[in-house]
Motif scaffolding. Structure first.
Motif, PDB file in Angstrom:
ATOM      1  N   ALA A 120      14.031  21.146 -31.508  1.00  0.00           N
ATOM      2  CA  ALA A 120      13.662  22.519 -31.856  1.00  0.00           C
ATOM      3  C   ALA A 120      12.949  23.186 -30.691  1.00  0.00           C
ATOM      4  N   ASP A 121      13.254  24.459 -30.476  1.00  0.00           N
ATOM      5  CA  ASP A 121      12.546  25.224 -29.449  1.00  0.00           C
ATOM      6  C   ASP A 121      11.133  25.556 -29.902  1.00  0.00           C
ATOM      7  N   THR A 122      10.966  25.855 -31.202  1.00  0.00           N
ATOM      8  CA  THR A 122       9.655  26.195 -31.758  1.00  0.00           C
ATOM      9  C   THR A 122       9.528  25.574 -33.136  1.00  0.00           C
ATOM     10  N   VAL A 123       8.357  25.011 -33.404  1.00  0.00           N
ATOM     11  CA  VAL A 123       8.032  24.524 -34.743  1.00  0.00           C
ATOM     12  C   VAL A 123       6.898  25.388 -35.294  1.00  0.00           C
ATOM     13  N   LEU A 124       7.133  25.955 -36.475  1.00  0.00           N
ATOM     14  CA  LEU A 124       6.104  26.723 -37.184  1.00  0.00           C
ATOM     15  C   LEU A 124       5.563  25.841 -38.302  1.00  0.00           C
ATOM     16  N   ALA A 125       4.244  25.788 -38.441  1.00  0.00           N
ATOM     17  CA  ALA A 125       3.622  24.937 -39.453  1.00  0.00           C
ATOM     18  C   ALA A 125       2.755  25.787 -40.360  1.00  0.00           C
ATOM     19  N   VAL A 126       2.821  25.502 -41.662  1.00  0.00           N
ATOM     20  CA  VAL A 126       2.061  26.306 -42.621  1.00  0.00           C
ATOM     21  C   VAL A 126       0.635  25.796 -42.800  1.00  0.00           C
ATOM     22  N   SER A 127       0.288  24.664 -42.176  1.00  0.00           N
ATOM     23  CA  SER A 127      -1.062  24.121 -42.319  1.00  0.00           C
ATOM     24  C   SER A 127      -1.436  23.352 -41.059  1.00  0.00           C
ATOM     25  N   PRO A 128      -2.735  23.161 -40.813  1.00  0.00           N
ATOM     26  CA  PRO A 128      -3.165  22.466 -39.597  1.00  0.00           C
ATOM     27  C   PRO A 128      -2.658  21.036 -39.502  1.00  0.00           C
ATOM     28  N   ASP A 129      -2.604  20.306 -40.636  1.00  0.00           N
ATOM     29  CA  ASP A 129      -2.153  18.916 -40.576  1.00  0.00           C
ATOM     30  C   ASP A 129      -0.681  18.816 -40.220  1.00  0.00           C
ATOM     31  N   LEU A 130       0.138  19.754 -40.709  1.00  0.00           N
ATOM     32  CA  LEU A 130       1.552  19.754 -40.335  1.00  0.00           C
ATOM     33  C   LEU A 130       1.715  20.089 -38.855  1.00  0.00           C
ATOM     34  N   ALA A 131       0.906  21.010 -38.338  1.00  0.00           N
ATOM     35  CA  ALA A 131       0.964  21.342 -36.915  1.00  0.00           C
ATOM     36  C   ALA A 131       0.605  20.131 -36.062  1.00  0.00           C
ATOM     37  N   GLU A 132      -0.443  19.408 -36.455  1.00  0.00           N
ATOM     38  CA  GLU A 132      -0.856  18.223 -35.692  1.00  0.00           C
ATOM     39  C   GLU A 132       0.218  17.138 -35.743  1.00  0.00           C
ATOM     40  N   ALA A 133       0.844  16.953 -36.912  1.00  0.00           N
ATOM     41  CA  ALA A 133       1.908  15.960 -37.032  1.00  0.00           C
ATOM     42  C   ALA A 133       3.085  16.305 -36.121  1.00  0.00           C
ATOM     43  N   ALA A 134       3.432  17.594 -36.032  1.00  0.00           N
ATOM     44  CA  ALA A 134       4.531  18.012 -35.157  1.00  0.00           C
ATOM     45  C   ALA A 134       4.192  17.751 -33.688  1.00  0.00           C
ATOM     46  N   ARG A 135       2.951  18.006 -33.309  1.00  0.00           N
ATOM     47  CA  ARG A 135       2.545  17.740 -31.922  1.00  0.00           C
ATOM     48  C   ARG A 135       2.596  16.245 -31.624  1.00  0.00           C
ATOM     49  N   ARG A 136       2.121  15.429 -32.567  1.00  0.00           N
ATOM     50  CA  ARG A 136       2.154  13.979 -32.352  1.00  0.00           C
ATOM     51  C   ARG A 136       3.589  13.473 -32.228  1.00  0.00           C
ATOM     52  N   ALA A 137       4.513  14.137 -32.943  1.00  0.00           N
ATOM     53  CA  ALA A 137       5.920  13.730 -32.875  1.00  0.00           C
ATOM     54  C   ALA A 137       6.591  14.169 -31.577  1.00  0.00           C
ATOM     55  N   GLY A 138       5.902  15.005 -30.782  1.00  0.00           N
ATOM     56  CA  GLY A 138       6.442  15.387 -29.485  1.00  0.00           C
ATOM     57  C   GLY A 138       6.891  16.826 -29.347  1.00  0.00           C
ATOM     58  N   ALA A 139       6.664  17.660 -30.364  1.00  0.00           N
ATOM     59  CA  ALA A 139       7.067  19.063 -30.267  1.00  0.00           C
ATOM     60  C   ALA A 139       6.217  19.783 -29.216  1.00  0.00           C
ATOM     61  N   ASP A 140       6.858  20.574 -28.386  1.00  0.00           N
ATOM     62  CA  ASP A 140       6.148  21.271 -27.308  1.00  0.00           C
ATOM     63  C   ASP A 140       5.524  22.580 -27.772  1.00  0.00           C
ATOM     64  N   ASP A 141       6.276  23.365 -28.541  1.00  0.00           N
ATOM     65  CA  ASP A 141       5.812  24.690 -28.959  1.00  0.00           C
ATOM     66  C   ASP A 141       5.573  24.679 -30.465  1.00  0.00           C
ATOM     67  N   VAL A 142       4.317  24.508 -30.866  1.00  0.00           N
ATOM     68  CA  VAL A 142       3.946  24.457 -32.283  1.00  0.00           C
ATOM     69  C   VAL A 142       3.024  25.632 -32.569  1.00  0.00           C
ATOM     70  N   ARG A 143       3.347  26.392 -33.624  1.00  0.00           N
ATOM     71  CA  ARG A 143       2.577  27.596 -33.930  1.00  0.00           C
ATOM     72  C   ARG A 143       2.215  27.655 -35.411  1.00  0.00           C
ATOM     73  N   HIS A 144       1.209  28.445 -35.682  1.00  0.00           N
ATOM     74  CA  HIS A 144       0.752  28.746 -37.039  1.00  0.00           C
ATOM     75  C   HIS A 144       1.770  29.701 -37.672  1.00  0.00           C
ATOM     76  N   ALA A 145       2.423  29.263 -38.752  1.00  0.00           N
ATOM     77  CA  ALA A 145       3.421  30.111 -39.417  1.00  0.00           C
ATOM     78  C   ALA A 145       2.752  31.263 -40.144  1.00  0.00           C
ATOM     79  N   VAL A 146       3.320  32.433 -40.010  1.00  0.00           N
ATOM     80  CA  VAL A 146       2.860  33.602 -40.762  1.00  0.00           C
ATOM     81  C   VAL A 146       3.542  33.577 -42.128  1.00  0.00           C
ATOM     82  N   ILE A 147       2.746  33.431 -43.186  1.00  0.00           N
ATOM     83  CA  ILE A 147       3.279  33.365 -44.561  1.00  0.00           C
ATOM     84  C   ILE A 147       2.583  34.443 -45.392  1.00  0.00           C
ATOM     85  N   PRO A 148       3.035  35.682 -45.305  1.00  0.00           N
ATOM     86  CA  PRO A 148       2.370  36.731 -46.089  1.00  0.00           C
ATOM     87  C   PRO A 148       2.761  36.652 -47.558  1.00  0.00           C
TER      88      PRO A 148
END
Length: 375
Positions: A120-148
């Protein structure tokens, strides 16, 4: 430029968010199309191979350049496997839920996340723990998902139910709303047979009746409120789900001051009638109903679970996950009308900071059009 939207098999908030993305990007003039696939909830080799082939065909036939936005772990991994090795196609994946279950299930989830992280070019995560898990898995571009929270365009359903007991419940909700408004205005109420005592605290929970929502913790807290220096509370839970019978049996057996309202379409009216809203969730993404509670100016107590803090900021009283005693203590504290008044003001301030549909479109535009080109 075209966008292919890969939807998981889901309901509730996730499905509503995907619907909102489709609606808002279409209104913005985006050539967005849903992939003609049905993502199975569990791995199935033949079905998954067919899904990958269908996604590849959709990418080949869509107008170039192509961007793919997949929602959820399995949808994201299958979309990642379908991406061409060479070409201009771009992949964004939004992670919505934590993988739970047996060790084997968690291992499969970790493997799928590694596939996403590599491709994936970008991973959006809806929570901090999901963002950290994506980074640990090797994702380069991890961002806070906007969920209005989607704006409720439909009118609140105020039609009277056919069942007399349900009609009585709706009448009591309207009366509770009037009591809350009277207390907020400092007005004196004339006592009457239909009135609850002045010190009854009306508490609302909106949750699917499922283990993730921590509802047994909530009932433990209700039992503590009833047993030790009891305080009068009325706790209403709006939602349905697999734990209904189990929760209902416990409420009856322990005579808890808890009412299961079932699935409701009039959440704004329920919020208007509540003195306090509570979330006992074991895990959350970015709960839409708490965004609605902020906009309604309600005092909030919630567990510090998943992305809840991302939604509430400093407006909510956050307690540890899985701690019914802390939940009960917070509810006791919020009997104080002055404390609730301060919390209501904080909720209204936080509501003005919440993202809206335009923020969602802006984030997706930035991710799916990294070169700044137009739709």
């Amino acid at each position: 430029m075209s966008v292919i939207l890969v939807r998981p098999r889901a309901s509730g908030g996730l499905a509503a968010h995907v619907d909102q993305e489709l609606k808002e990007l279409t209104a913005a003039g985006v050539d967005i199309r849903e992939a003609p696939v049905q993502i199975q909830e569990r791995p199935h080799l033949l079905a998954d191979l067919r899904t990958v082939r269908t996604l590849r065909r959709a990418m080949r036939t869509a107008p170039d350049p192509v961007a793919v936005h997949a929602h959820g772990l399995r949808a994201g991994a299958l979309a990642a496997l379908a991406m061409p090795r060479h070409g201009a196609a771009l992949l964004a994946v939004t992670l919505h839920n934590r993988t739970i279950g047996s060790r084997a299930t968690r291992r499969i989830g970790a493997a799928l996340l590694r596939v996403i992280a590599r491709r994936a070019d970008t991973v959006l995560a809806v929570s901090p723990d999901l963002a950290e898990a994506a980074r640990r898995a090797g994702a380069d571009d991890v961002r806070h998902a906007v969920i209005p929270a989607p704006q409720r365009d439909e009118p609140i359903d105020r039609a009277e139910p056919a069942d007399p007991a349900d009609r009585a419940d709706r009448a009591e909700e309207r009366a509770a709303g009037e009591r809350r408004r009277s207390r907020s205005a400092g007005a004196r109420r004339r006592p009457g047979a239909a009135d609850a005592p002045l010190d009854v605290l009306d508490i609302l929970v909106v949750a699917r009746l499922a283990p993730q929502k921590g509802l047994h913790d909530l009932l433990d807290a209700a039992a503590g409120l009833k047993a030790h220096a009891p305080i009068p509370v009325r706790l209403r839970i709006a939602g349905d789900g697999p734990l209904h019978d189990e929760l209902s049996a416990r409420i009856r057996a322990e005579h808890l001051p808890v009412q299961l309202l079932g699935r409701r379409q009039d959440v704004p009216a329920l919020l208007e009638a509540a003195d306090l809203v509570v979330s006992a969730a074991r895990w959350e993404g970015q709960p839409v109903w708490l965004q609605e509670a902020l906009r309604a100016g309600r005092a909030i107590i919630a567990t510090d679970a998943g992305g809840t803090r991302w939604v509430t900021g400093e407006a909510a009283h956050l307690v540890p996950v899985g701690d019914p005693g802390a939940l009960a203590a917070a509810i006791r504290a919020y009997r104080d009308p002055q404390l609730r008044s301060h919390a209501e003001s904080a909720s209204r301030r936080r509501a003005r900071e919440l993202p809206g549909a335009s923020d969602l479109v802006a984030q997706l535009t930035e991710i799916l059009l990294p070169d700044g080109s137009s739709w």
